[in-house]
Write a protein that holds these residues in place. Structure first.
Motif, PDB file in Angstrom:
ATOM      1  N   CYS A 249     -20.236  22.547  90.907  1.00 48.95           N
ATOM      2  CA  CYS A 249     -21.492  23.184  91.290  1.00 48.95           C
ATOM      3  C   CYS A 249     -21.460  23.447  92.787  1.00 48.95           C
ATOM      4  O   CYS A 249     -20.603  22.929  93.519  1.00 48.95           O
ATOM      5  CB  CYS A 249     -22.698  22.321  90.906  1.00 48.95           C
ATOM      6  SG  CYS A 249     -22.877  20.827  91.882  1.00 48.95           S
TER       7      CYS A 249
ATOM      8  N   SER B 189     -27.037  24.928  91.346  1.00 52.19           N
ATOM      9  CA  SER B 189     -26.360  26.028  90.664  1.00 52.19           C
ATOM     10  C   SER B 189     -24.999  25.602  90.116  1.00 52.19           C
ATOM     11  O   SER B 189     -24.164  25.075  90.853  1.00 52.19           O
ATOM     12  CB  SER B 189     -26.174  27.189  91.643  1.00 52.19           C
ATOM     13  OG  SER B 189     -25.423  28.230  91.061  1.00 52.19           O
ATOM     14  N   CYS B 190     -24.786  25.817  88.798  1.00 51.62           N
ATOM     15  CA  CYS B 190     -23.474  25.552  88.194  1.00 51.62           C
ATOM     16  C   CYS B 190     -23.264  26.523  87.049  1.00 51.62           C
ATOM     17  O   CYS B 190     -24.218  27.011  86.434  1.00 51.62           O
ATOM     18  CB  CYS B 190     -23.350  24.109  87.718  1.00 51.62           C
ATOM     19  SG  CYS B 190     -24.576  23.619  86.485  1.00 51.62           S
TER      20      CYS B 190
END
Length: 296
Positions: free
Chosen positions: A31, A2-3
């Motif tokens: 992230c 996830s970023c």
């Protein structure tokens, strides 16, 4: 992974009982970490290119640059991963000490390797340490990403054992450690970076920045280089040239227009600086970028 912007990819390869290889390909500034904070494992990280911020639970940060190795207990990690240059390529060996000791390969047994003794020596003063770039480190980690797919499992098994063996008998461990920067100084360095890249035509001195951010010039130079891996002036020049390259390639600007946009009124000085950074003159760079044919 996830970023908020860019991309962040991690491949995980189990290679031995209690040993995993992680292959990072990051094109982002930040992230979330996927490793649990209460994990008792040890991570041995190698930076192939780019730069990674190693933020600890207490907020202090160390920085790993190209060719360096960062060793730490995962339990001390922050839940965020940061990359000051916006990109990172690296490999990590993740070790579950207890499980690996229960299934220690014969070669390590015969060499008398003891993981408890090794990690006690590594983390005698802190839960992390950094090994600077050197021929031995390069030799161990070279070629890992290019191993033939059919032989990757066996190759990674050998490399994991090689590095643990190397660490167990390397006398350089315990020497001078990289300075950790407090979160307040790291935040100032990042705000200075934003200030430097807002308007590339504006002349800015270190003294002006130090006064603006209420920090001594000496401390500013030290923490900025610690975070970004290069002095303030060198960083801004590099940013200017990369921005100019985009203006020439993507925006179709003339050399004079690109030079003006990044703060150069003298085209000769701009051309010399551009060639030093990018390897080609501005005209050559723009010509080559136009000649490149996109691959489908």
């Amino acid at each position: 992974m996830s970023c908020e912007e860019g991309s962040a990819q991690m491949e995980l390869f189990p290679v031995l009982p209690g040993v995993f290889f992680l292959d990072y390909k990051m094109d982002t500034h930040s992230c979330s970490s996927m490793k649990p904070v209460d994990c008792p494992w040890v991570e041995i990280s190698y930076c192939a290119s780019g730069r990674m911020e190693c933020r600890m639970q207490d907020g202090c940060c160390l920085y790993m640059g190209e060719g360096e190795v960062f060793l730490s207990r995962v339990r001390n990690h922050s839940q965020r991963m940061d990359f000051p240059l916006g990109h990172y390529r690296g490999l990590s060996i993740l070790v579950d000490e207890e499980e690996l000791m229960d299934h220690l390969p014969v070669a390590l047994q015969e060499a008398g390797v003891s993981l408890p003794k090794l990690f006690q020596r590594l983390f005698a003063e802190d839960d992390c340490c950094l090994i600077h770039r050197g021929e031995e480190v390069e030799r161990v980690f070279s070629g890992l990403s290019s191993a033939p797919p059919l032989a990757r499992q066996a190759y990674l098994q050998l490399k994991a054992q090689e590095f643990l063996l190397y660490l167990s008998f390397w006398e350089g461990i315990g020497g001078k450690k990289q300075r950790a920067f407090p979160p307040e100084q790291v935040e100032i360095a990042k705000r200075v970076q934003q200030r430097l890249t807002q308007d590339l035509r504006e002349p800015i001195t270190i003294e002006q920045l130090a006064q603006e951010f209420n920090i001594s010039a000496t401390a500013l130079k030290s923490c900025f280089k610690g975070v970004y891996g290069m002095p303030i002036a060198a960083y801004r020049k590099d940013w200017r040239m990369r921005r100019a390259a985009l203006l020439l390639e993507k925006e179709g600007m003339t050399v004079a227009q690109a030079a003006h946009m990044v703060g150069y009124e003298n085209q000769s000085k701009f051309a010399a600086a551009f060639k030093e950074s990018m390897g080609d003159s501005p005209l050559e760079y723009r010509r080559k970028s136009k000649e490149e044919i996109p691959r489908g």
